[in-house]
Write a protein that holds these residues in place. Structure first.
Motif, mmCIF file in Angstrom:
data_model
loop_
_atom_site.group_PDB
_atom_site.id
_atom_site.type_symbol
_atom_site.label_atom_id
_atom_site.label_comp_id
_atom_site.label_asym_id
_atom_site.label_seq_id
_atom_site.Cartn_x
_atom_site.Cartn_y
_atom_site.Cartn_z
ATOM 1 N N LYS A 226 8.835 72.989 -38.786
ATOM 2 C CA LYS A 226 9.026 72.459 -40.143
ATOM 3 C C LYS A 226 8.446 71.051 -40.252
ATOM 4 N N ALA A 227 8.678 70.240 -39.246
ATOM 5 C CA ALA A 227 8.144 68.874 -39.257
ATOM 6 C C ALA A 227 6.617 68.885 -39.244
ATOM 7 N N ARG A 228 6.033 69.751 -38.446
ATOM 8 C CA ARG A 228 4.563 69.834 -38.365
ATOM 9 C C ARG A 228 3.963 70.350 -39.669
ATOM 10 N N PHE A 229 4.594 71.369 -40.254
ATOM 11 C CA PHE A 229 4.101 71.878 -41.531
ATOM 12 C C PHE A 229 4.237 70.813 -42.620
ATOM 13 N N SER A 230 5.310 70.036 -42.586
ATOM 14 C CA SER A 230 5.466 68.946 -43.559
ATOM 15 C C SER A 230 4.323 67.957 -43.437
ATOM 16 N N GLU A 231 3.940 67.634 -42.199
ATOM 17 C CA GLU A 231 2.805 66.747 -41.970
ATOM 18 C C GLU A 231 1.510 67.377 -42.503
ATOM 19 N N ALA A 232 1.360 68.670 -42.258
ATOM 20 C CA ALA A 232 0.152 69.372 -42.709
ATOM 21 C C ALA A 232 0.062 69.403 -44.230
ATOM 22 N N VAL A 233 1.191 69.609 -44.901
ATOM 23 C CA VAL A 233 1.203 69.601 -46.365
ATOM 24 C C VAL A 233 0.801 68.214 -46.872
ATOM 25 N N ALA A 234 1.390 67.181 -46.299
ATOM 26 C CA ALA A 234 1.077 65.815 -46.734
ATOM 27 C C ALA A 234 -0.407 65.513 -46.534
ATOM 28 N N LEU A 235 -0.955 65.924 -45.405
ATOM 29 C CA LEU A 235 -2.372 65.690 -45.137
ATOM 30 C C LEU A 235 -3.256 66.481 -46.096
ATOM 31 N N ARG B 53 16.322 77.634 -32.707
ATOM 32 C CA ARG B 53 16.349 76.821 -33.908
ATOM 33 C C ARG B 53 15.533 75.553 -33.746
ATOM 34 N N GLY B 54 15.500 75.014 -32.557
ATOM 35 C CA GLY B 54 14.755 73.791 -32.306
ATOM 36 C C GLY B 54 13.273 73.947 -32.569
ATOM 37 N N GLU B 55 12.730 75.094 -32.199
ATOM 38 C CA GLU B 55 11.306 75.313 -32.427
ATOM 39 C C GLU B 55 10.995 75.378 -33.918
#
Length: 85
Positions: free
Chosen positions: A8-17, A1-3
């Motif tokens: 999810k955090a990285r994809f959120s950053e990618a969406v924002a960028l 689950r940690g991965e």
């Protein structure tokens, strides 16, 4: 689950960028939204995953056409979501 949480955090950053760098409706945003949705699905966050996939399709369908290779990964992710929910 940690991965998946980290993904999810990285994809959120990618969406924002992607949203910052591209015009609304750019297919790169749709790709990132679908990736973020995948992470939400794997974490059991099905409602959020569905919402993100619907946003991704709303971007992809006008660009690629409905039921094409451009939309097939997102449609598959929606199907996987239905199986998991």
């Amino acid at each position: 689950r940690g991965e998946y949480a980290e993904a999810k955090a990285r994809f959120s950053e990618a969406v924002a960028l992607a949203e910052k760098l591209h015009t609304p409706g750019n297919t790169r945003i749709g790709i990132q939204l679908a990736g973020l949705a995948s992470a939400h699905r794997r974490l059991g966050e099905f409602a959020e995953a569905r919402s993100l996939l619907e946003r991704a399709l709303a971007i992809q369908e006008p660009a690629f056409g409905k039921d094409t290779l451009g939309t097939s990964p997102t449609l598959q992710e929606l199907a996987d979501l239905q199986l998991a929910a």
